[in-house]
Write an enzyme that holds these catalytic residues in place. Structure first.
Site, PDB file in Angstrom:
ATOM      1  N   GLY A 116      42.181  13.253  59.500  1.00  0.00           N
ATOM      2  CA  GLY A 116      40.876  12.723  60.587  1.00  0.00           C
ATOM      3  C   GLY A 116      40.780  14.021  61.424  1.00  0.00           C
ATOM      4  O   GLY A 116      40.180  13.389  62.866  1.00  0.00           O
ATOM      5  N   LYS A 117      40.533  14.919  60.854  1.00  0.00           N
ATOM      6  CA  LYS A 117      39.800  16.260  61.947  1.00  0.00           C
ATOM      7  C   LYS A 117      38.191  15.268  62.546  1.00  0.00           C
ATOM      8  O   LYS A 117      38.250  16.024  64.149  1.00  0.00           O
ATOM      9  CB  LYS A 117      39.405  17.331  60.922  1.00  0.00           C
ATOM     10  CG  LYS A 117      40.631  18.030  60.670  1.00  0.00           C
ATOM     11  CD  LYS A 117      40.630  19.580  59.689  1.00  0.00           C
ATOM     12  CE  LYS A 117      39.833  19.126  58.360  1.00  0.00           C
ATOM     13  NZ  LYS A 117      40.307  18.543  57.293  1.00  0.00           N
ATOM     14  N   THR A 118      37.191  15.189  61.509  1.00  0.00           N
ATOM     15  CA  THR A 118      35.797  14.953  62.035  1.00  0.00           C
ATOM     16  C   THR A 118      35.833  13.225  62.298  1.00  0.00           C
ATOM     17  O   THR A 118      35.039  13.794  64.242  1.00  0.00           O
ATOM     18  CB  THR A 118      35.166  14.645  60.263  1.00  0.00           C
ATOM     19  OG1 THR A 118      35.179  15.859  60.086  1.00  0.00           O
ATOM     20  CG2 THR A 118      33.739  14.592  61.443  1.00  0.00           C
ATOM     21  N   ILE A 170      26.469  17.243  78.807  1.00  0.00           N
ATOM     22  CA  ILE A 170      27.182  17.376  77.852  1.00  0.00           C
ATOM     23  C   ILE A 170      26.070  18.194  76.781  1.00  0.00           C
ATOM     24  O   ILE A 170      24.474  18.137  76.752  1.00  0.00           O
ATOM     25  CB  ILE A 170      27.324  15.879  76.851  1.00  0.00           C
ATOM     26  CG1 ILE A 170      27.679  16.334  75.392  1.00  0.00           C
ATOM     27  CG2 ILE A 170      25.979  14.872  76.639  1.00  0.00           C
ATOM     28  CD1 ILE A 170      28.977  15.227  74.853  1.00  0.00           C
ATOM     29  N   THR A 171      26.590  18.756  75.984  1.00  0.00           N
ATOM     30  CA  THR A 171      25.602  19.936  75.336  1.00  0.00           C
ATOM     31  C   THR A 171      26.370  20.380  73.891  1.00  0.00           C
ATOM     32  O   THR A 171      27.071  20.207  73.497  1.00  0.00           O
ATOM     33  CB  THR A 171      25.775  21.596  75.880  1.00  0.00           C
ATOM     34  OG1 THR A 171      26.611  22.159  76.286  1.00  0.00           O
ATOM     35  CG2 THR A 171      24.196  21.478  77.383  1.00  0.00           C
ATOM     36  N   HIS A 219      38.998  25.247  54.663  1.00  0.00           N
ATOM     37  CA  HIS A 219      39.784  26.263  55.668  1.00  0.00           C
ATOM     38  C   HIS A 219      38.683  27.510  55.376  1.00  0.00           C
ATOM     39  O   HIS A 219      38.698  28.199  55.905  1.00  0.00           O
ATOM     40  CB  HIS A 219      40.888  26.572  54.656  1.00  0.00           C
ATOM     41  CG  HIS A 219      40.635  26.545  52.742  1.00  0.00           C
ATOM     42  ND1 HIS A 219      40.699  26.801  51.783  1.00  0.00           N
ATOM     43  CD2 HIS A 219      40.349  28.524  52.008  1.00  0.00           C
ATOM     44  CE1 HIS A 219      40.437  26.883  50.591  1.00  0.00           C
ATOM     45  NE2 HIS A 219      39.581  28.299  51.196  1.00  0.00           N
ATOM     46  N   ASP A 266      48.360   4.664  64.527  1.00  0.00           N
ATOM     47  CA  ASP A 266      48.355   3.480  64.390  1.00  0.00           C
ATOM     48  C   ASP A 266      48.691   2.626  63.259  1.00  0.00           C
ATOM     49  O   ASP A 266      48.492   1.685  62.925  1.00  0.00           O
ATOM     50  CB  ASP A 266      46.651   2.605  64.960  1.00  0.00           C
ATOM     51  CG  ASP A 266      45.498   4.154  63.647  1.00  0.00           C
ATOM     52  OD1 ASP A 266      45.278   2.870  62.416  1.00  0.00           O
ATOM     53  OD2 ASP A 266      44.813   4.938  63.236  1.00  0.00           O
ATOM     54  N   ARG A 267      48.835   3.670  62.486  1.00  0.00           N
ATOM     55  CA  ARG A 267      49.508   3.635  60.996  1.00  0.00           C
ATOM     56  C   ARG A 267      50.985   2.941  61.296  1.00  0.00           C
ATOM     57  O   ARG A 267      51.637   2.279  60.499  1.00  0.00           O
ATOM     58  CB  ARG A 267      48.724   4.297  59.856  1.00  0.00           C
ATOM     59  CG  ARG A 267      47.735   4.722  59.604  1.00  0.00           C
ATOM     60  CD  ARG A 267      47.672   4.389  57.922  1.00  0.00           C
ATOM     61  NE  ARG A 267      46.092   3.746  57.531  1.00  0.00           N
ATOM     62  CZ  ARG A 267      45.830   5.777  56.882  1.00  0.00           C
ATOM     63  NH1 ARG A 267      46.549   6.377  56.197  1.00  0.00           N
ATOM     64  NH2 ARG A 267      44.422   4.920  56.485  1.00  0.00           N
TER      65      ARG A 267
HETATM   66  P1  GDP Z   1      38.817  14.559  57.749  1.00  0.00           P
HETATM   67  O1  GDP Z   1      38.300  15.169  56.845  1.00  0.00           O
HETATM   68  O2  GDP Z   1      40.127  15.987  58.137  1.00  0.00           O
HETATM   69  O3  GDP Z   1      37.952  15.888  58.721  1.00  0.00           O
HETATM   70  O4  GDP Z   1      38.917  13.162  57.868  1.00  0.00           O
HETATM   71  P2  GDP Z   1      38.083  12.394  58.566  1.00  0.00           P
HETATM   72  O5  GDP Z   1      37.978  12.588  59.689  1.00  0.00           O
HETATM   73  O6  GDP Z   1      36.674  12.573  57.390  1.00  0.00           O
HETATM   74  O7  GDP Z   1      38.781  11.029  58.115  1.00  0.00           O
HETATM   75  C1  GDP Z   1      39.328  10.585  56.741  1.00  0.00           C
HETATM   76  C2  GDP Z   1      40.400   9.448  56.835  1.00  0.00           C
HETATM   77  O8  GDP Z   1      40.661   9.133  57.417  1.00  0.00           O
HETATM   78  C3  GDP Z   1      38.163   8.548  57.081  1.00  0.00           C
HETATM   79  O9  GDP Z   1      38.291   7.207  56.471  1.00  0.00           O
HETATM   80  C4  GDP Z   1      39.591   7.843  58.960  1.00  0.00           C
HETATM   81  O10 GDP Z   1      38.476   6.672  59.048  1.00  0.00           O
HETATM   82  C5  GDP Z   1      40.898   7.513  58.070  1.00  0.00           C
HETATM   83  N1  GDP Z   1      40.838   8.096  59.705  1.00  0.00           N
HETATM   84  C6  GDP Z   1      40.718   8.962  60.451  1.00  0.00           C
HETATM   85  N2  GDP Z   1      41.824   9.667  61.093  1.00  0.00           N
HETATM   86  C7  GDP Z   1      42.231   8.009  61.837  1.00  0.00           C
HETATM   87  C8  GDP Z   1      43.361   7.312  62.762  1.00  0.00           C
HETATM   88  O11 GDP Z   1      43.255   7.640  63.259  1.00  0.00           O
HETATM   89  N3  GDP Z   1      44.082   5.887  62.106  1.00  0.00           N
HETATM   90  C9  GDP Z   1      43.167   5.687  60.632  1.00  0.00           C
HETATM   91  N4  GDP Z   1      43.674   4.642  60.638  1.00  0.00           N
HETATM   92  N5  GDP Z   1      42.545   6.110  60.164  1.00  0.00           N
HETATM   93  C10 GDP Z   1      41.700   7.156  59.986  1.00  0.00           C
HETATM   94 MG    MG Z   2      35.456  15.911  58.361  1.00  0.00          MG
END
Ligand code: GDP
Ligand code: MG
Length: 454
Positions: free
Chosen positions: A18-20, A39-40, A83, A136-137
């Site tokens: 969930g980084k992005t 915001i920039t 990474h 939330d999970r």
């Molecule tokens: P990244 O690879 O770390 O950048 O992950 P993304 O931000 O792309 O998220 C990966 C998946 O996890 C996506 O389908 C998101 O919707 C889901 N996701 C990310 N954060 C959360 C969260 O806090 N709760 C839930 N339920 N899903 C999340």
């Molecule tokens: Mg990402």
């Protein structure tokens, strides 16, 4: 005009934690709570002003008694898709990132690349906080949009809190086995010895306020004002990515962490063969969100940028630049700049006649993190360089093998092995271990070396 810049905060962790989405949430929040024009955006970075954080997190700011105590202007967040991106945020003796957010999935704990990020955070000495995301999970968790975690946890049923505690407890145990003391952030007694864990949800925005405030606290406590002071001198930065852009030629996405970069500047950076001199033809940054007319019209050209900033450089002579290379603008003598960059690159590469393995990686950043990790694992290195394994590497490994069979190996991180080199290695009795996860490459090598001894 010297001043205090925002700390550069890198967001790292395993894929899909969930980084992005977390950064999107933070950016969205900043846009919603900003002062106009505040915001920039930058290439690869986004600026979140403190004013927006304070408005968004108001009640929590008071609860944590932080009002009036924050002097950083905001944060410059960097997302890391893989990474390699974090590895490439290197500079001599550490990281360009001032602080890090290690994101883990609260339901699964630390995973492979999270562990790898953690190793690098520690090796480079970057202060960090942990976001335990996907709150939330947690079974039975009652969500409310953007609520601070501290307020949210007080409103939950006991069984949801018990679930949460169980997951956090598991994460704490996992970290403790790695020699890291951590605790839920509101239970941390000493931030100098304990890493704060902040439960967050990138979907509901819960805990995002807590994360930003804890990050501010950690930044102010553990990043020196001197490190955050920008000078007016020539730019110093690091190359994150090099690519071909239609109509522009070779462009380099760089992060400038000190000084000023101007159109027309001569810069020195580095490629496989050593220092490279280039001329800055254009500097490109994204348009502020409110100036953006349509998705095609995303960028604007500027005459100069001031640290800390992420910028795209269009230049003559950028072909062959390798990510993770330092980049400096030349003010005085070109020779001096070339010498300085050459020395810095030499510090990453290893060329010795001592016995040890050969290490190869795709960028200066991944090579440096590889060498750091090999040192931690007590594996001596005879030669370390960027690029795919070559004839020369096989020869070196074969020489090393004569002194100790266990050192007749090439460790290839994130690089392909040309078939002819593979063949040559086989006939010289040289083992090539290749992979995309650093500690797996090292584990496989150690297993092979142990079998030799058995
Ligand atoms: P990244 O690879 O770390 O950048 O992950 P993304 O931000 O792309 O998220 C990966 C998946 O996890 C996506 O389908 C998101 O919707 C889901 N996701 C990310 N954060 C959360 C969260 O806090 N709760 C839930 N339920 N899903 C999340
Ligand atoms: Mg990402």
């Amino acid at each position: 005009m010297a001043g205090i810049r925002s700390p550069i905060a890198v967001v790292v962790g395993h894929v899909d934690v969930g980084k992005t989405l977390l950064l999107d949430k933070i950016r969205g929040t900043a846009v919603a709570y900003r002062e106009p024009g505040m915001i920039t955006q930058h290439i690869g970075m986004s600026f979140v002003p403190w004013g927006a954080v304070e408005r968004f997190a108001g009640p929590l700011v008071d609860r944590l008694r932080l009002r009036g105590r924050i002097w950083i202007p905001g944060f410059l967040f960097i997302d890391t898709p893989g990474h390699a991106a974090f590895s490439n945020l290197r500079k001599r003796g550490g990281s360009v990132a001032d602080v890090a957010v290690l994101v883990v999935d609260i339901t699964s704990g630390l995973e492979e690349q999270g562990l790898e990020s953690l190793n690098l955070i520690r090796a480079r000495g970057v202060p960090f906080v942990i976001a335990a995301n996907k709150l939330d999970r947690i079974y039975g968790w009652q969500s409310e949009e953007n609520r601070p975690f501290l307020f949210a946890v007080e409103r939950q049923e006991w069984h949801a809190v018990a679930q949460l505690e169980e997951q956090i407890g598991r994460l704490i145990d996992q970290l403790s086995r790695l020699g890291i003391e951590a605790d839920r952030y509101d239970r941390v007694r000493d931030f100098a010895t304990q890493v704060p864990i902040v439960p967050t949800s990138a979907v509901t925005g819960e805990g995002v306020a807590d994360l930003l405030l804890v990050l501010a606290g950690v930044s102010q406590r553990f990043v020196s004002k001197e490190r955050l002071t920008v000078r007016d001198g020539p730019a110093r930065g690091v190359v994150m990515e090099v690519k071909e852009e239609r109509g522009l030629g070779t462009v380099a996405d760089v992060i400038i962490y000190d000084g000023v970069l101007r159109r027309g500047d001569t810069v020195v950076t580095a490629g496989l063969q050593g220092p490279i001199t280039a001329k800055v033809k254009m500097l490109i940054v994204p348009k502020p969100l409110d100036e953006m007319r349509d998705p095609e019209d995303r960028y604007k050209y500027v005459d100069e940028v001031r640290a800390a900033v992420g910028v795209r450089i269009v230049g003559e002579g950028l072909e062959g630049v390798v990510p993770g290379a330092p980049i400096v603008a030349v003010e005085g003598s070109l020779e001096e700049a070339v010498k300085a960059v050459g020395e810095e690159i030499a510090a990453v590469k290893i060329e010795s006649d001592k016995e040890g393995v050969v290490a190869k990686a795709d960028t200066f950043g991944t090579l440096e993190s590889m060498v750091l990790f090999l040192r931690q694992s007590n594996i001596p290195v005879r030669r370390a360089d960027v690029g795919p394994p070559s004839h020369k590497d096989v020869v070196e490994a074969a020489l090393s093998r004569r002194r100790d069979p266990a050192y007749g190996a090439i460790l290839a991180f994130n690089v392909r092995v040309p078939p002819e080199v593979e063949k040559e290695a086989q006939s010289s009795g040289v083992k090539i271990v290749r992979g995309e996860i650093l500690y797996k490459v090292v584990d496989e090598y150690l297993r092979w070396a142990n079998e030799l001894k058995a």
